[in-house]
Motif scaffolding. Structure first.
Motif, PDB file in Angstrom:
ATOM      1  N   ASP A 221     -11.204  -7.348   7.270  1.00 51.35           N
ATOM      2  CA  ASP A 221     -11.509  -8.529   7.668  1.00 51.35           C
ATOM      3  C   ASP A 221     -10.622  -9.826   7.210  1.00 51.35           C
ATOM      4  O   ASP A 221     -10.517 -10.821   7.626  1.00 51.35           O
ATOM      5  N   LEU A 222      -9.454  -9.400   6.312  1.00 53.41           N
ATOM      6  CA  LEU A 222      -8.626 -10.390   5.757  1.00 53.41           C
ATOM      7  C   LEU A 222      -7.481 -10.516   6.692  1.00 53.41           C
ATOM      8  O   LEU A 222      -6.441 -11.377   6.563  1.00 53.41           O
ATOM      9  N   ALA A 223      -7.464  -9.568   7.722  1.00 52.99           N
ATOM     10  CA  ALA A 223      -6.171  -9.611   8.498  1.00 52.99           C
ATOM     11  C   ALA A 223      -4.709  -9.837   7.865  1.00 52.99           C
ATOM     12  O   ALA A 223      -4.012 -10.661   8.287  1.00 52.99           O
ATOM     13  N   ALA A 224      -4.624  -9.009   6.636  1.00 51.52           N
ATOM     14  CA  ALA A 224      -3.646  -9.196   5.898  1.00 51.52           C
ATOM     15  C   ALA A 224      -2.433  -8.190   6.351  1.00 51.52           C
ATOM     16  O   ALA A 224      -2.411  -6.967   6.674  1.00 51.52           O
ATOM     17  N   ARG A 225      -1.054  -8.776   6.208  1.00 51.82           N
ATOM     18  CA  ARG A 225       0.017  -8.300   6.374  1.00 51.82           C
ATOM     19  C   ARG A 225       0.810  -7.985   4.911  1.00 51.82           C
ATOM     20  O   ARG A 225       0.848  -8.763   4.052  1.00 51.82           O
ATOM     21  N   ILE A 226       1.075  -6.792   4.469  1.00 50.98           N
ATOM     22  CA  ILE A 226       1.686  -6.284   3.504  1.00 50.98           C
ATOM     23  C   ILE A 226       3.174  -6.035   3.281  1.00 50.98           C
ATOM     24  O   ILE A 226       3.645  -5.632   4.241  1.00 50.98           O
ATOM     25  N   LYS A 227       3.593  -6.737   2.301  1.00 46.44           N
ATOM     26  CA  LYS A 227       5.152  -6.403   2.012  1.00 46.44           C
ATOM     27  C   LYS A 227       5.275  -5.856   0.524  1.00 46.44           C
ATOM     28  O   LYS A 227       4.828  -6.532  -0.096  1.00 46.44           O
ATOM     29  N   ALA A 228       5.625  -4.221   0.633  1.00 47.60           N
ATOM     30  CA  ALA A 228       5.440  -3.929  -0.565  1.00 47.60           C
ATOM     31  C   ALA A 228       6.824  -3.100  -1.073  1.00 47.60           C
ATOM     32  O   ALA A 228       7.646  -2.629  -0.061  1.00 47.60           O
ATOM     33  N   ARG A 229       7.021  -3.098  -2.249  1.00 45.04           N
ATOM     34  CA  ARG A 229       8.137  -2.256  -2.837  1.00 45.04           C
ATOM     35  C   ARG A 229       7.867  -1.776  -4.446  1.00 45.04           C
ATOM     36  O   ARG A 229       7.623  -2.620  -5.102  1.00 45.04           O
ATOM     37  N   ALA A 230       7.788  -0.647  -4.618  1.00 47.63           N
ATOM     38  CA  ALA A 230       7.655   0.007  -5.914  1.00 47.63           C
ATOM     39  C   ALA A 230       8.958   0.145  -6.594  1.00 47.63           C
ATOM     40  O   ALA A 230       9.881   0.638  -6.182  1.00 47.63           O
ATOM     41  N   TYR A 231       8.894  -0.487  -7.650  1.00 48.48           N
ATOM     42  CA  TYR A 231      10.100  -0.629  -8.505  1.00 48.48           C
ATOM     43  C   TYR A 231      10.123   0.518  -9.639  1.00 48.48           C
ATOM     44  O   TYR A 231      11.197   0.670 -10.182  1.00 48.48           O
ATOM     45  N   TRP A 232       9.025   0.947 -10.142  1.00 43.95           N
ATOM     46  CA  TRP A 232       9.316   2.178 -11.043  1.00 43.95           C
ATOM     47  C   TRP A 232       7.450   2.904 -11.006  1.00 43.95           C
ATOM     48  O   TRP A 232       6.692   2.343 -10.245  1.00 43.95           O
ATOM     49  N   ALA A 233       7.790   4.022 -11.420  1.00 45.03           N
ATOM     50  CA  ALA A 233       6.520   4.986 -11.576  1.00 45.03           C
ATOM     51  C   ALA A 233       6.640   5.900 -13.040  1.00 45.03           C
ATOM     52  O   ALA A 233       7.624   5.881 -13.499  1.00 45.03           O
ATOM     53  N   SER A 234       5.528   5.777 -13.537  1.00 42.26           N
ATOM     54  CA  SER A 234       5.589   6.410 -14.875  1.00 42.26           C
ATOM     55  C   SER A 234       6.105   7.963 -14.623  1.00 42.26           C
ATOM     56  O   SER A 234       5.924   8.679 -13.848  1.00 42.26           O
ATOM     57  N   GLY A 235       6.960   8.320 -15.586  1.00 41.59           N
ATOM     58  CA  GLY A 235       7.623   9.584 -15.615  1.00 41.59           C
ATOM     59  C   GLY A 235       8.714   9.652 -14.662  1.00 41.59           C
ATOM     60  O   GLY A 235       9.479  10.712 -14.753  1.00 41.59           O
ATOM     61  N   ARG A 236       9.094   8.590 -13.896  1.00 38.06           N
ATOM     62  CA  ARG A 236      10.134   8.524 -12.926  1.00 38.06           C
ATOM     63  C   ARG A 236      11.302   7.576 -13.369  1.00 38.06           C
ATOM     64  O   ARG A 236      10.903   6.437 -13.815  1.00 38.06           O
ATOM     65  N   THR A 237      12.363   7.590 -13.054  1.00 36.61           N
ATOM     66  CA  THR A 237      13.603   6.687 -12.936  1.00 36.61           C
ATOM     67  C   THR A 237      14.156   6.509 -11.742  1.00 36.61           C
ATOM     68  O   THR A 237      14.285   7.366 -10.827  1.00 36.61           O
ATOM     69  N   GLY A 238      14.992   5.217 -11.572  1.00 32.86           N
ATOM     70  CA  GLY A 238      15.704   5.222 -10.325  1.00 32.86           C
ATOM     71  C   GLY A 238      14.840   4.533  -8.996  1.00 32.86           C
ATOM     72  O   GLY A 238      15.720   4.488  -8.275  1.00 32.86           O
ATOM     73  N   LEU A 239      13.729   4.003  -9.290  1.00 29.07           N
ATOM     74  CA  LEU A 239      13.079   3.270  -8.114  1.00 29.07           C
ATOM     75  C   LEU A 239      13.607   2.120  -8.174  1.00 29.07           C
ATOM     76  O   LEU A 239      14.263   1.488  -9.004  1.00 29.07           O
TER      77      LEU A 239
END
Length: 240
Positions: A221-239
């Motif tokens: 119902d929100l008719a939302a467009r998403i722009k997303a980017r993961a910068y980090w994750a637990s236990g991982r490097t280099g995102l």
């Protein structure tokens, strides 16, 4: 890494990377620092708010860490980065030791998230690693609502104020289930909406990005467009 591999990395970096110089360092809070970089190549570079620069924090390796410039001055050939100093990684140590006059190696600017076409009704969600992108978004869209998750809300509040981007900003203590953040995103997206589309810009932890994606699927119902980017994750490097 073997001496030969380190040497080959340095030779490749000499071709691929741009040499820049730190011209100013400003400690915004105990954990956040603003660093000004300058070089002649920046006077010729094409930059759009949301683009990234990739820093090579140490010689002998091609490992890079990405940062979003908060501005760009083509006349002076300079740009500012805001870094969140945490952990013991090479990038955190580089920013700990950065002083005016120190040289660095940069790749970019290159595309990351294009913010130039965000609609008036935009909701931004991020964390401590998202300050640069928040600054960039304000250049295009001063009407956006900004939401943050933080381990230390008071620390993040201080850096937002020091950066002049604390208006229309709401900081939540980080939660593993992200339910409070999702409630705030949906509320902000729905306020004042009369059938117009909504943009949701979400960056930071990969788990947060995934939670927002899942949540929006349940709210067509929100008719939302998403722009997303993961910068980090637990236990991982280099995102980035």
């Amino acid at each position: 890494m073997s001496p030969l591999a380190a040497r080959l990395s340095d030779l490749a970096a000499d071709v691929l990377f741009t040499a820049v110089r730190v011209t100013e360092v400003t400690n915004l809070t105990t954990k956040f620092v603003k660093v000004t970089l300058g070089c002649d190549a920046f006077t010729r570079a094409n930059w759009t708010p949301g683009d990234k620069l990739q820093l090579r924090p140490r010689r002998g390796s091609l490992a890079m860490r990405a940062y979003t410039p908060i501005n760009w001055n083509p006349d002076e050939g300079s740009t500012d980065l805001i870094a969140y100093r945490h952990g013991e990684g090479p990038a955190a140590r580089w920013f700990d030791n950065a002083v005016a006059g120190v040289d660095a190696e940069i790749f970019g600017p290159s595309k990351s998230l294009d913010l130039s076409d965000t609609v008036t009704h935009t909701v931004f969600a991020g964390d401590e690693t998202s300050i640069g992108l928040a600054c960039a978004l304000r250049q295009f869209n001063s009407n956006a609502t900004f939401l943050y998750e933080a381990h230390e809300p008071a620390e993040l509040s201080n850096v937002l104020a020091a950066s002049g981007i604390d208006a229309d900003s709401h900081i939540l203590r980080r939660s593993a289930d992200h339910s409070e953040l999702l409630d705030h995103i949906f509320e902000a997206a729905a306020i004042g909406r009369t059938g117009a589309s909504v943009d949701i810009v979400v960056t930071g932890e990969a788990a947060t990005v995934n939670a927002v994606r899942r949540g929006l699927k349940a709210r067509p119902d929100l008719a939302a467009r998403i722009k997303a980017r993961a910068y980090w994750a637990s236990g991982r490097t280099g995102l980035s």
